[in-house]
Motif scaffolding. Structure first.
Motif, PDB file in Angstrom:
ATOM      1  N   VAL A 445       0.870  -1.180   0.000  1.00 40.47           N
ATOM      2  CA  VAL A 445       0.000   0.000   0.000  1.00 40.47           C
ATOM      3  C   VAL A 445       0.905   1.228   0.000  1.00 40.47           C
ATOM      4  N   TYR A 446       0.734   2.097  -0.982  1.00 35.79           N
ATOM      5  CA  TYR A 446       1.601   3.273  -1.144  1.00 35.79           C
ATOM      6  C   TYR A 446       0.814   4.537  -0.797  1.00 35.79           C
ATOM      7  N   ALA A 447       1.443   5.453  -0.079  1.00 35.27           N
ATOM      8  CA  ALA A 447       0.816   6.747   0.201  1.00 35.27           C
ATOM      9  C   ALA A 447       1.811   7.856  -0.122  1.00 35.27           C
ATOM     10  N   THR A 448       1.333   8.859  -0.831  1.00 34.74           N
ATOM     11  CA  THR A 448       2.179  10.021  -1.062  1.00 34.74           C
ATOM     12  C   THR A 448       2.131  10.922   0.178  1.00 34.74           C
ATOM     13  N   LEU A 449       3.305  11.402   0.571  1.00 33.82           N
ATOM     14  CA  LEU A 449       3.409  12.409   1.638  1.00 33.82           C
ATOM     15  C   LEU A 449       3.946  13.644   0.920  1.00 33.82           C
ATOM     16  N   THR A 450       3.073  14.589   0.646  1.00 36.75           N
ATOM     17  CA  THR A 450       3.404  15.581  -0.387  1.00 36.75           C
ATOM     18  C   THR A 450       4.526  16.530  -0.004  1.00 36.75           C
ATOM     19  N   ASN A 451       4.571  16.983   1.240  1.00 36.54           N
ATOM     20  CA  ASN A 451       5.642  17.853   1.752  1.00 36.54           C
ATOM     21  C   ASN A 451       5.228  18.314   3.143  1.00 36.54           C
ATOM     22  N   ASN A 452       6.152  18.914   3.845  1.00 41.77           N
ATOM     23  CA  ASN A 452       5.826  19.515   5.139  1.00 41.77           C
ATOM     24  C   ASN A 452       6.990  20.398   5.549  1.00 41.77           C
ATOM     25  N   SER A 453       6.897  21.656   5.165  1.00 43.81           N
ATOM     26  CA  SER A 453       8.005  22.570   5.444  1.00 43.81           C
ATOM     27  C   SER A 453       8.117  22.876   6.936  1.00 43.81           C
ATOM     28  N   ASN A 454       7.103  22.515   7.727  1.00 42.92           N
ATOM     29  CA  ASN A 454       7.172  22.756   9.175  1.00 42.92           C
ATOM     30  C   ASN A 454       7.777  21.603   9.953  1.00 42.92           C
ATOM     31  N   ARG A 455       8.053  20.482   9.285  1.00 42.81           N
ATOM     32  CA  ARG A 455       8.628  19.334  10.002  1.00 42.81           C
ATOM     33  C   ARG A 455       9.979  19.740  10.608  1.00 42.81           C
ATOM     34  N   GLY A 456      10.091  19.542  11.905  1.00 43.48           N
ATOM     35  CA  GLY A 456      11.354  19.825  12.580  1.00 43.48           C
ATOM     36  C   GLY A 456      11.568  21.284  12.944  1.00 43.48           C
ATOM     37  N   ALA A 457      10.622  22.153  12.593  1.00 41.67           N
ATOM     38  CA  ALA A 457      10.765  23.565  12.964  1.00 41.67           C
ATOM     39  C   ALA A 457      10.511  23.720  14.465  1.00 41.67           C
ATOM     40  N   SER A 458      10.879  24.870  15.007  1.00 39.17           N
ATOM     41  CA  SER A 458      10.724  25.043  16.453  1.00 39.17           C
ATOM     42  C   SER A 458       9.238  24.970  16.815  1.00 39.17           C
ATOM     43  N   ASN A 459       8.948  24.319  17.921  1.00 42.05           N
ATOM     44  CA  ASN A 459       7.578  24.100  18.399  1.00 42.05           C
ATOM     45  C   ASN A 459       6.748  23.207  17.488  1.00 42.05           C
ATOM     46  N   MET A 460       7.391  22.503  16.587  1.00 40.42           N
ATOM     47  CA  MET A 460       6.685  21.581  15.697  1.00 40.42           C
ATOM     48  C   MET A 460       7.246  20.182  15.938  1.00 40.42           C
ATOM     49  N   PRO A 461       6.481  19.136  15.565  1.00 41.37           N
ATOM     50  CA  PRO A 461       7.013  17.783  15.733  1.00 41.37           C
ATOM     51  C   PRO A 461       8.347  17.598  15.008  1.00 41.37           C
ATOM     52  N   ALA A 462       9.228  16.817  15.658  1.00 38.82           N
ATOM     53  CA  ALA A 462      10.551  16.539  15.103  1.00 38.82           C
ATOM     54  C   ALA A 462      10.437  15.489  14.000  1.00 38.82           C
ATOM     55  N   VAL A 463      11.523  15.258  13.299  1.00 36.56           N
ATOM     56  CA  VAL A 463      11.555  14.171  12.324  1.00 36.56           C
ATOM     57  C   VAL A 463      11.371  12.841  13.064  1.00 36.56           C
ATOM     58  N   ASP A 464      10.822  11.850  12.348  1.00 42.20           N
ATOM     59  CA  ASP A 464      10.759  10.485  12.871  1.00 42.20           C
ATOM     60  C   ASP A 464      11.080   9.544  11.712  1.00 42.20           C
ATOM     61  N   ALA A 465      11.066   8.250  11.976  1.00 42.72           N
ATOM     62  CA  ALA A 465      11.506   7.309  10.945  1.00 42.72           C
ATOM     63  C   ALA A 465      10.632   7.399   9.690  1.00 42.72           C
ATOM     64  N   ALA A 466       9.338   7.588   9.872  1.00 39.37           N
ATOM     65  CA  ALA A 466       8.424   7.613   8.728  1.00 39.37           C
ATOM     66  C   ALA A 466       8.411   8.968   8.032  1.00 39.37           C
ATOM     67  N   ASN A 467       8.821   9.991   8.755  1.00 38.06           N
ATOM     68  CA  ASN A 467       8.834  11.368   8.233  1.00 38.06           C
ATOM     69  C   ASN A 467      10.221  11.919   8.535  1.00 38.06           C
ATOM     70  N   PRO A 468      11.232  11.448   7.782  1.00 39.06           N
ATOM     71  CA  PRO A 468      12.615  11.598   8.235  1.00 39.06           C
ATOM     72  C   PRO A 468      13.308  12.889   7.822  1.00 39.06           C
ATOM     73  N   ARG A 469      12.620  13.794   7.113  1.00 40.82           N
ATOM     74  CA  ARG A 469      13.329  14.982   6.640  1.00 40.82           C
ATOM     75  C   ARG A 469      12.791  16.255   7.274  1.00 40.82           C
ATOM     76  N   ALA A 470      13.695  17.020   7.877  1.00 40.66           N
ATOM     77  CA  ALA A 470      13.314  18.337   8.382  1.00 40.66           C
ATOM     78  C   ALA A 470      13.075  19.253   7.182  1.00 40.66           C
ATOM     79  N   ASN A 471      12.167  20.214   7.345  1.00 43.58           N
ATOM     80  CA  ASN A 471      11.815  21.110   6.241  1.00 43.58           C
ATOM     81  C   ASN A 471      11.648  20.290   4.960  1.00 43.58           C
ATOM     82  N   ASN A 472      10.678  19.380   4.995  1.00 41.45           N
ATOM     83  CA  ASN A 472      10.452  18.446   3.889  1.00 41.45           C
ATOM     84  C   ASN A 472       9.744  19.174   2.746  1.00 41.45           C
ATOM     85  N   THR A 473      10.532  19.813   1.890  1.00 38.86           N
ATOM     86  CA  THR A 473       9.970  20.571   0.773  1.00 38.86           C
ATOM     87  C   THR A 473       9.617  19.676  -0.412  1.00 38.86           C
ATOM     88  N   GLN A 474      10.183  18.449  -0.454  1.00 33.19           N
ATOM     89  CA  GLN A 474      10.078  17.623  -1.664  1.00 33.19           C
ATOM     90  C   GLN A 474       9.030  16.534  -1.591  1.00 33.19           C
TER      91      GLN A 474
END
Ligand code: FEO
Ligand code: CA
Ligand code: CA
Ligand code: CA
Length: 642
Positions: A445-474
């Motif tokens: 089962v495939y899911a697109t995770l389109t981006n999340n520029s707030n990942r890892g920003a201050s006061n925002m959830p940190a990176v985790d194994a499934a969402n491993p990139r801070a400032n995930n622009t791509q």
């Protein structure tokens, strides 16, 4: 939808087999469970996947699980035109504003957007999105059911949002929703059948039923509907799904943007992102239904999956509350070995969740009528992706674990209406904006995770194994395989592709694509041969800048799920998003949608110059850009993608 209103998409601040062309038995490919558990590691070499046992149901079709890519890739482009590979041809049908084909309501599109609200109610909506072909005569004639996600008021009216009025609100509401249009192949050219007994518009004012556990609940009742079982309309319809019994599932994505909140918001309203003034639609100024200060329960009546029978123009659409409430991107159906329906759903918002619903009962033969209540009974789960490559589905069941009255959930209806709060307490994994979901022939089962520029920003959830990139622009494509069968409560997962551009300096924007580069995956569909199609939605505010400087316009690519190879198939016109794709049963005609050609960074055209960015598809001196369906065929009449 690409709206990037800074914090609108991340109101989560808590601490913690698909089916193709189901209406045509000849092409019916229900993906069934019974999968051998696959040992997987995070970022495992893609070739390892090929070692897993093939699905018995697919083996009987005599097909390998992954189709090869057979076309020459197209280059990136910033042109105001469609590019397709050598040997392919693209044709435009069903643009916004054309008559949908209702007898006696044959209103032509006016280039100056002076069509009335009543005319728009019988014309194709704006901002095309999810789409599916339902055969009437195999691959020659059928119905297209398609979503219209949102509108650009600068294009919809000759004077934009000036002189805002009840008539303008009505036209805006009429351009939302769903279109059912009959299409046929006339000597190699596809056209809309007009008139057609199937032609239908479903808009933000179409009467609908509410079914399932939340129907009739106090939180669903309003002054206009004291039963809590009747609602007008659907909106922000993004990705779509189809059922084995022949119906269409449309999702209600960023519904909260349409509602006006008060100065003091409840915790529930805050968690769902309600805000004063809404986000730009201004419907509440002339339609009190969208003013949550007057009708506080009306937002609870949106955010559901809506089931529509495209073959029955008189059938009332039904909001299915058992599948939970969310800013739903779509609803993808797989079927277990014992014939239960499993529906996968993403909630496209920063730090929201992936869900699945498992029906209590088995699917019956006999089509829509025999399965009229199938989606009303079952269990909703939220996904938890663990760092070890395993995961769990956590049940949103009242009385289990923290989902009790003491924690604000009086009953199952309240769990479903407050699914975000329930998932927060259960500890679901907060994802980087889950969009479309599909299942390959091996049960991945495939899911697109389109981006999340707030990942890892201050006061925002940190990176985790499934969402491993801070400032995930791509963005990226994650995948999982259920243990044993689709109804399982445990799974194994890994990353399929991290999107990006290896020429960039920023390590986290490079990605690991094997083949043509892309960014911000959104639409995702696996065709009848097993070839994956990926559609991109770089927001127009970010397109061509920073990490996105080298991608050109939004595009569609094909991926081989066995090797991970990616090849660019199509590039859209300026300022568009490519979203929604379906094919005829023979695989020789593809329909896909071009959404919002010409959209500027603020998502609203200047009505004095609506052609500033795009004039696609007609390129008329006095025209304006129009969302439309694109028909793609091979010049040699072959199967698309080969
Ligand atoms: Fe409507 Fe999440 O794109
Ligand atoms: Ca869009
Ligand atoms: Ca998107
Ligand atoms: Ca989308």
């Amino acid at each position: 939808m690409s709206k990037d209103f800074s914090l609108m998409e991340d109101s989560n601040r808590s601490s913690n087999l698909s089916i193709h062309d189901v209406s045509d038995p000849a092409r019916r490919q229900v993906l069934r469970g019974g999968l051998g558990a696959l040992a997987s590691s995070l970022l495992a070499p893609l070739g390892a996947v090929g070692g897993a046992a093939a699905l018995s149901g697919c083996a009987s079709l005599g097909m390998s699980f992954a189709a090869k890519i057979g076309f020459k890739s197209v280059a990136t482009s910033t042109a105001d035109a469609i590019s397709v590979p050598e040997g392919y041809v693209a044709q435009v049908i069903a643009p916004w504003g054309d008559p949908v084909g209702i007898a006696g309501q044959n209103y032509a599109f006016k280039d100056d957007a002076s069509n009335t609200a009543a005319e728009q109610e019988a014309q194709i909506g704006m901002h095309h999105d999810g789409i599916h072909y339902y055969p009437l005569e195999g691959s020659k004639r059928g119905l297209l059911a398609m979503n219209h996600e949102y509108v650009d008021h600068g294009l919809l009216f000759k004077d934009g949002m000036a002189n805002w009025s009840a008539e303008k609100v009505r036209k805006s509401q009429a351009a939302h929703g769903v279109t059912i249009v009959e299409v046929q192949d006339k000597g190699g050219k596809w056209e809309v059948v007009n008139p057609s007994k199937y032609a239908r518009r479903i808009t933000t004012t179409t009467p609908m039923d509410i079914s399932g556990p939340a129907a009739g609940h106090a939180m669903m009742k309003t002054a206009a509907d004291t039963s809590g079982r009747k609602v007008l309309g659907t909106l922000n319809n993004c990705a779509s799904g189809i059922t084995p019994w022949g119906t269409y599932l449309t999702s209600e994505e960023n519904f909260i943007f349409y509602f006006n909140g008060g100065d003091k918001l409840s915790d529930h309203e805050k968690r769902w992102g309600l805000r004063k003034g809404g986000v730009g639609y201004r419907w509440h100024e002339h339609d009190a239904r969208f003013d949550a200060t007057q009708n506080p329960n009306e937002p609870n009546r949106f955010g559901w999956i809506v089931e529509i029978d495209p073959n029955n123009p008189n059938a009332t659409p039904i909001k299915r509350t058992a599948m939970g409430r969310g800013a739903h991107e779509g609803a993808t159906v797989a079927v277990t070995q014992d014939n239960r329906a499993v529906i996968y759903m993403g909630e496209d918002a920063r730090f929201e969740y992936i869900y699945k619903f498992v029906s209590r009962d088995a699917i019956k033969s006999g089509g829509a009528a025999a399965n009229a209540t199938l989606l009303d009974h079952g269990t909703l789960y939220v996904a938890k992706f663990n760092a070890d490559g395993k995961g769990q589905w956590l049940a949103l069941t009242h009385g289990q674990g923290p989902l009790t009255a003491a924690n604000g959930f009086a009953d199952q209806a309240e769990v479903l209406i407050k699914s975000r709060q329930a998932s927060d307490l259960l500890g679901g994994t907060k994802m980087d904006r889950p969009e479309w979901i599909d299942v390959d022939k091996q049960g991945w089962v495939y899911a697109t995770l389109t981006n999340n520029s707030n990942r890892g920003a201050s006061n925002m959830p940190a990176v985790d194994a499934a969402n491993p990139r801070a400032n995930n622009t791509q963005g990226n494509i994650i995948r999982w395989k259920e243990d044993v069968d689709f109804h399982a409560t445990t799974f194994a997962w890994n990353h399929f592709i991290m999107a990006g551009d290896p020429s960039l300096a920023r390590a986290e924007a490079k990605g690991n694509i094997q083949g043509d580069i892309f960014s911000c995956p959104d639409g995702l569909w696996i065709d009848g041969r097993g070839l994956m199609w990926i559609q991109c939605d770089m927001s127009t505010s970010a397109m061509g800048k920073g990490d996105l400087k080298n991608f050109g316009n939004n595009m569609m690519l094909a991926a081989d799920v066995k090797t991970g190879e990616v090849r660019r198939f199509l590039v859209g016109p300026a300022g568009c998003e490519i979203t929604g794709v379906t094919e005829t049963p023979d695989g020789k005609t593809m329909f896909l949608n071009v959404q919002h050609p010409g959209e500027p960074a603020n998502e609203q055209n200047n009505p004095a110059n609506p052609r500033a960015i795009s004039n696609w598809p007609e390129q008329k001196a006095n025209g304006r850009p129009r969302s439309a369906t694109v028909v793609v065929r091979k010049l040699d009449g072959g199967i698309i993608g080969t």
